[in-house]
Structures are given as structure tokens and as C-alpha cells.
Write a protein that holds these residues in place. Structure first.
Motif, PDB file in Angstrom:
ATOM      1  N   TYR A  77       1.692  15.153   8.090  1.00 56.51           N
ATOM      2  CA  TYR A  77       0.371  14.581   7.840  1.00 56.51           C
ATOM      3  C   TYR A  77       0.463  13.621   6.669  1.00 56.51           C
ATOM      4  O   TYR A  77       1.007  13.957   5.610  1.00 56.51           O
ATOM      5  N   LYS A  78      -0.082  12.407   6.846  1.00 62.87           N
ATOM      6  CA  LYS A  78      -0.135  11.399   5.791  1.00 62.87           C
ATOM      7  C   LYS A  78      -1.549  11.335   5.243  1.00 62.87           C
ATOM      8  O   LYS A  78      -2.512  11.149   6.000  1.00 62.87           O
ATOM      9  N   PHE A  79      -1.672  11.475   3.918  1.00 65.26           N
ATOM     10  CA  PHE A  79      -2.977  11.411   3.277  1.00 65.26           C
ATOM     11  C   PHE A  79      -3.445   9.957   3.184  1.00 65.26           C
ATOM     12  O   PHE A  79      -2.702   9.019   3.484  1.00 65.26           O
ATOM     13  N   GLN A  80      -4.664   9.773   2.732  1.00 68.61           N
ATOM     14  CA  GLN A  80      -5.214   8.431   2.622  1.00 68.61           C
ATOM     15  C   GLN A  80      -4.449   7.615   1.573  1.00 68.61           C
ATOM     16  O   GLN A  80      -3.815   8.163   0.679  1.00 68.61           O
ATOM     17  N   TYR A  81      -4.546   6.297   1.686  1.00 70.13           N
ATOM     18  CA  TYR A  81      -3.875   5.428   0.726  1.00 70.13           C
ATOM     19  C   TYR A  81      -4.364   5.726  -0.684  1.00 70.13           C
ATOM     20  O   TYR A  81      -5.558   5.919  -0.925  1.00 70.13           O
ATOM     21  N   TRP A  82      -3.406   5.766  -1.616  1.00 68.76           N
ATOM     22  CA  TRP A  82      -3.675   6.181  -2.985  1.00 68.76           C
ATOM     23  C   TRP A  82      -4.260   5.017  -3.782  1.00 68.76           C
ATOM     24  O   TRP A  82      -3.615   3.994  -3.990  1.00 68.76           O
ATOM     25  N   LYS A  83      -5.486   5.201  -4.277  1.00 65.69           N
ATOM     26  CA  LYS A  83      -6.155   4.165  -5.065  1.00 65.69           C
ATOM     27  C   LYS A  83      -6.599   4.691  -6.426  1.00 65.69           C
ATOM     28  O   LYS A  83      -7.406   4.093  -7.103  1.00 65.69           O
ATOM     29  N   SER A  98      -6.743  11.411  12.413  1.00 59.55           N
ATOM     30  CA  SER A  98      -6.093  10.350  11.648  1.00 59.55           C
ATOM     31  C   SER A  98      -5.155  10.906  10.583  1.00 59.55           C
ATOM     32  O   SER A  98      -5.522  11.807   9.818  1.00 59.55           O
ATOM     33  N   GLY A  99      -3.922  10.382  10.543  1.00 60.52           N
ATOM     34  CA  GLY A  99      -2.920  10.796   9.571  1.00 60.52           C
ATOM     35  C   GLY A  99      -1.892  11.757  10.117  1.00 60.52           C
ATOM     36  O   GLY A  99      -0.813  11.899   9.545  1.00 60.52           O
ATOM     37  N   LYS A 132       0.841  -1.190   0.000  1.00 64.02           N
ATOM     38  CA  LYS A 132       0.000   0.000   0.000  1.00 64.02           C
ATOM     39  C   LYS A 132       0.877   1.242   0.000  1.00 64.02           C
ATOM     40  O   LYS A 132       1.950   1.253   0.589  1.00 64.02           O
ATOM     41  N   GLN A 172      -4.336   7.701  14.972  1.00 66.11           N
ATOM     42  CA  GLN A 172      -5.231   6.939  14.102  1.00 66.11           C
ATOM     43  C   GLN A 172      -6.693   7.068  14.511  1.00 66.11           C
ATOM     44  O   GLN A 172      -7.577   7.080  13.663  1.00 66.11           O
ATOM     45  N   ARG A 181       0.928   5.645   0.335  1.00 65.18           N
ATOM     46  CA  ARG A 181       0.311   6.944   0.595  1.00 65.18           C
ATOM     47  C   ARG A 181       1.416   8.002   0.698  1.00 65.18           C
ATOM     48  O   ARG A 181       2.581   7.687   0.924  1.00 65.18           O
TER      49      ARG A 181
END
Length: 243
Positions: free
Chosen positions: A222-228, A196-197, A25, A192, A27
Motif C-alpha cells: 500500500y502506498k500512502f498519499q504524496y507527502w506534503k 487507491s494506493g 513527488k 487508482q 510518497r
């Protein structure tokens, strides 16, 4: 700079191999922070320091920690439940306050010279820095995840000079090699359950080239949501490999 390009090519090759793994995964995130550095190595005699200003090439004497900052982007590549790899691309300002032996008879009239025949100079250094760390992720530690990590960093000097003498930090007229690399240790904590992030980290780095820079840092990011958002042939998700 050629060393930096070769190192980047090696990192890209490693990343391409990781992306072929199943259930990886990805991000992205942003981070910034405060750092303190100290140079513990030797002045470069081939970079113009001797003999016009500094009397000979010697160890850095009585170096003092100098504050700085860093900011940039990162990628979080989760390769297994508890393991992840995190490359970063940072702009970092650092430096050191140095007491250097001086050739008094060659000093300019405007230069401050101590009775001991030395000069205290505050050097700055701007780097493009690429840390790559492997983290072990421990979940459910309070409201978040605790992640100790270890890795390496690569850095290329892009600017800086001495406050008193105006001498450049890097290049033909400088005192340090433009290329630097060394070891990194960090401990990160990511929220989390709340916010979150959002994450915080504290780190230590030790350079292994001429300057032998020692650094301490604290960061927030800050970590963004997993890239899909992208699908490739043979992939059901951005990095989920299903032949």
C-alpha cells in the motif's frame, strides 16, 4: 559490510540529486510477499566448507528452489509523468536445498549419508535487501496503473544455517559471502479508481556474486498519499524546487 555502506552512500547521493529536480513527488508505502529462490553458483572454499565436511569446493549440484518471505518499506519518487524511481528496504528470508559431495570417512555418526557419498542440506539465509528500480508508468490500464520496471538490488546476509549440519550460511564458518547484488525486473499494478494506493507486483532477480541466486517473488503493498508535510527554503512543497 563496508561494501553495503558505500552502496548506501551512493544511493543517498543519487536521491539528493533527484530531490533537487522540479516537480518531483514523493510518497511512502509498505509491502510484503512470498519469494522462491535457488542458488546456482559455487560453495565458498574460504568459508570453512573444505575439508572437514564437504569434499573439496565444487559447483552447487542439484539445487532445489526453497520458499521464503519478505517484508519492508518503500519510497515512490515520481520524477516525470511516466517515470518513477522506487527504492525499497526489505527483510528477506530465502535459501536453497543443496546436494553436496561428502567426505564419507569424516562424517559424524548422526549425519545422514547417501550411498552416492553426498548430503542433501536445506540452507536458510536472512538478508537485509535494498532493491532500487526505475519504473515506466502506464496510466488508465483498467482501474489502475501498470508499471514495468528494471533495476538492481544490494543485500547483506544477517543470519541463516543448514538444517542438518547446523553450519552457518554466512561468515567464517559459512558457505556464502555476506554481500550480494544483482539485477531486478518487476511488473507492478496499482489500483487508482478503487482502493487507491493498493498495489501488487511480480518480480524476478538474478544475483551476480558467488551464490548466483535466482529468485521469483510476488508482493502486495500500500502506498500512502504524496507527502506534503515539510517545506524547505526555496521549496513550495516537499520536493518542488522553485529557486
Amino acid at each position: 559490510m563496508k561494501k553495503i555502506f558505500f552502496a548506501l552512500a551512493a544511493l543517498l547521493l543519487l536521491s539528493s540529486n533527484l530531490m533537487a529536480e522540479k516537480d518531483v513527488k514523493l510518497r511512502f508505502g509498505l509491502e510484503a510477499g512470498y519469494n522462491m529462490t535457488k542458488w546456482n553458483g559455487k560453495i565458498m572454499p574460504d568459508y570453512g566448507v573444505s575439508p572437514d565436511l564437504i569434499s573439496g569446493s565444487s559447483d552447487i549440484d542439484k539445487a532445489v528452489i526453497r520458499p521464503g518471505f519478505h517484508a519492508g518499506a518503500m519510497a515512490d519518487i515520481v520524477i516525470e509523468t511516466h517515470w518513477s524511481i522506487q527504492p525499497e528496504l526489505l527483510f528477506q528470508m530465502e535459501g536453497s536445498e543443496l546436494t553436496l559431495p561428502l567426505s564419507v570417512q569424516e562424517a559424524d555418526e548422526d549425519m545422514e549419508v547417501s550411498l552416492e557419498g553426498s548430503i542433501t542440506e536445506k540452507y536458510t539465509a536472512a538478508y537485509i535487501r535494498i532493491p532500487v528500480l526505475v519504473y515506466y508508468n502506464i496510466t488508465n490500464v483498467g482501474p489502475g496503473q501498470l508499471s514495468p520496471g528494471i533495476g538492481i538490488f544490494l543485500a547483506g546476509g544477517v543470519g541463516g544455517k543448514g538444517k542438518i549440519t547446523g553450519r552457518k550460511t554466512f561468515g567464517v564458518d559459512g558457505i556464502l559471502d555476506e554481500f550480494d547484488w544483482g539485477m531486478n525486473v518487476k511488473v507492478a499494478y496499482e489500483l487508482q479508481k478503487v482502493a487507491s494506493g493498493l498495489y501488487m507486483s511480480a518480480g524476478f532477480s538474478q544475483g551476480l556474486t558467488t551464490s548466483k541466486s535466482t529468485g521469483f517473488s510476488v508482493s502486495v503493498g500500500y502506498k500512502f498519499q504524496y507527502w506534503k508535510g515539510i517545506k524547505r527554503a526555496y521549496n513550495t512543497g516537499i520536493l518542488e524546487y522553485n529557486p
